[in-house]
Design an enzyme around this catalytic site. Structure first.
Site, PDB file in Angstrom:
ATOM      1  N   SER A 119       0.814  -1.214   0.000  1.00 30.71           N
ATOM      2  CA  SER A 119       0.000   0.000   0.000  1.00 30.71           C
ATOM      3  C   SER A 119       0.844   1.259   0.000  1.00 30.71           C
ATOM      4  O   SER A 119       0.296   2.359   0.026  1.00 30.71           O
ATOM      5  CB  SER A 119      -0.928  -0.003   1.222  1.00 30.71           C
ATOM      6  OG  SER A 119      -0.196  -0.225   2.411  1.00 30.71           O
ATOM      7  N   HIS A 140      -2.805  -3.024  -5.738  1.00 29.86           N
ATOM      8  CA  HIS A 140      -3.201  -2.653  -4.383  1.00 29.86           C
ATOM      9  C   HIS A 140      -4.706  -2.827  -4.229  1.00 29.86           C
ATOM     10  O   HIS A 140      -5.490  -2.000  -4.686  1.00 29.86           O
ATOM     11  CB  HIS A 140      -2.777  -1.209  -4.086  1.00 29.86           C
ATOM     12  CG  HIS A 140      -3.139  -0.754  -2.717  1.00 29.86           C
ATOM     13  ND1 HIS A 140      -3.348   0.566  -2.404  1.00 29.86           N
ATOM     14  CD2 HIS A 140      -3.333  -1.445  -1.560  1.00 29.86           C
ATOM     15  CE1 HIS A 140      -3.652   0.672  -1.127  1.00 29.86           C
ATOM     16  NE2 HIS A 140      -3.660  -0.532  -0.595  1.00 29.86           N
ATOM     17  N   GLU A 152      -5.789  -0.377  -7.169  1.00 27.32           N
ATOM     18  CA  GLU A 152      -4.787   0.552  -7.692  1.00 27.32           C
ATOM     19  C   GLU A 152      -3.742  -0.263  -8.452  1.00 27.32           C
ATOM     20  O   GLU A 152      -3.164  -1.205  -7.897  1.00 27.32           O
ATOM     21  CB  GLU A 152      -4.096   1.318  -6.562  1.00 27.32           C
ATOM     22  CG  GLU A 152      -4.818   2.556  -6.109  1.00 27.32           C
ATOM     23  CD  GLU A 152      -4.020   3.335  -5.074  1.00 27.32           C
ATOM     24  OE1 GLU A 152      -3.961   4.565  -5.179  1.00 27.32           O
ATOM     25  OE2 GLU A 152      -3.476   2.713  -4.140  1.00 27.32           O
ATOM     26  N   ASN A 190      -3.309   5.999  -0.130  1.00 26.85           N
ATOM     27  CA  ASN A 190      -2.726   6.208   1.194  1.00 26.85           C
ATOM     28  C   ASN A 190      -2.020   7.547   1.344  1.00 26.85           C
ATOM     29  O   ASN A 190      -1.815   8.013   2.469  1.00 26.85           O
ATOM     30  CB  ASN A 190      -1.794   5.056   1.547  1.00 26.85           C
ATOM     31  CG  ASN A 190      -2.596   3.853   1.997  1.00 26.85           C
ATOM     32  OD1 ASN A 190      -3.529   3.983   2.770  1.00 26.85           O
ATOM     33  ND2 ASN A 190      -2.255   2.686   1.487  1.00 26.85           N
TER      34      ASN A 190
END
Length: 290
Positions: A119, A140, A152, A190
């Site tokens: 992540s 991800h 992702e 993130n």
């Protein structure tokens, strides 16, 4: 290339979820972890998830059995030798991932693609460890994997377009929406989410409001389905700390400095749902009880 068999390394909440959606999509899945106990817990989590889908009429009984029948578990990493795609879902630690990808790079067949569910850790760095940077990519997924629609997709500096295209097609077959982002610390998700969680922890540390009030403001005022402190417990406070450290180190900006409270809680082993206690307390099924 056509992907038929997918390997997943790590049978925790992310790895078991990835294995489930891959098997539901018709792929043969080999789920690997270091101990049988981890694999047993992962399979139980998959069975619970599928049972909930069955109760809600989202799958038929035969679909449940067929999905479980496509998942094989093993503690032998060599059983991934014939996988077409291997997705890593182990602890968010670059050293651990490096050691794994160094082994996988020499173990799986030359045409196989290696992917990381990291992540935050740079894909370009992980790709170099694998020895096949053109056939390496970031995938991800989001927790809980069977319910969340996004993946992702992160290309490293040397990731080929063919690798990207294959992985995008695999993600779509799993019923996900793949969105391509660039290889920057934290990617998009993130880089935006973790500073918000970190700031919520700082607000709690400073006594701005109680944990219930902080979470309530974000749920009721911002229409978030879950408050940031409860979300941190779901993600795992150790994972939150690891991501904040990657952001802080990667950008060199103190706005990404991890909250001292977050660091202390991780040091104390208060990691959230997986340990039964974080900002809140949880029963053994992960339900919040205090």
């Amino acid at each position: 290339m056509e992907v038929k068999r997918i390997g997943v390394v790590g049978a925790g909440q992310m790895g078991s979820g990835i294995a489930q959606v891959a098997a539901q999509a018709g792929f043969e899945v080999v789920l690997v972890d270091v101990a049988e106990g981890f694999l047993e817990r992962g399979l139980k989590a998959i069975q619970r998830s599928l049972s909930k889908f069955l109760e809600k009429g989202r799958i038929a009984p035969q679909d449940l059995e067929a999905t479980l029948g496509r998942i094989r578990t093993t503690v032998v990493l060599g059983d991934l030798a014939e996988a077409d795609l291997v997705v890593e879902a182990i602890v968010e630690d670059e050293g651990e991932k490096r050691r794994l990808f160094e082994r996988l790079g020499s173990l799986v067949k030359p045409e196989a693609i290696l992917a990381s569910n990291t992540s935050s850790i740079p894909i370009t760095a992980l790709a170099r460890y694998s020895g096949r940077p053109d056939r390496f990519i970031g995938m991800h997924f989001f927790n809980p994997v069977p319910l969340m629609g996004l993946v992702e997709v992160i290309r490293g500096e040397l990731t080929s377009e063919e690798t990207r295209d294959v992985v995008v097609e695999v993600a779509k077959r799993m019923g996900k929406t793949p969105l391509e982002v660039q290889d920057y610390p934290g990617f998009v998700s993130n880089r935006l989410l973790m500073p918000m969680i970190n700031e919520a922890i700082e607000a709690l540390r400073e006594g701005v409001a109680t944990k219930e009030a902080i979470d309530g403001v974000m749920r009721l005022g911002m229409n978030h389905p879950m408050g940031p402190l409860e979300l941190a417990d779901l993600i795992g406070l150790d994972t939150c700390l690891a991501i904040m450290e990657v952001l802080h180190r990667g950008f060199g900006d103190d706005k990404y400095r991890p909250s001292p409270l977050l660091r202390r809680m991780v040091q104390a082993g208060l990691l959230g749902r997986k340990t039964g206690r974080g900002f809140y307390t949880y029963d053994e099924k992960g339900n919040k009880v205090g």
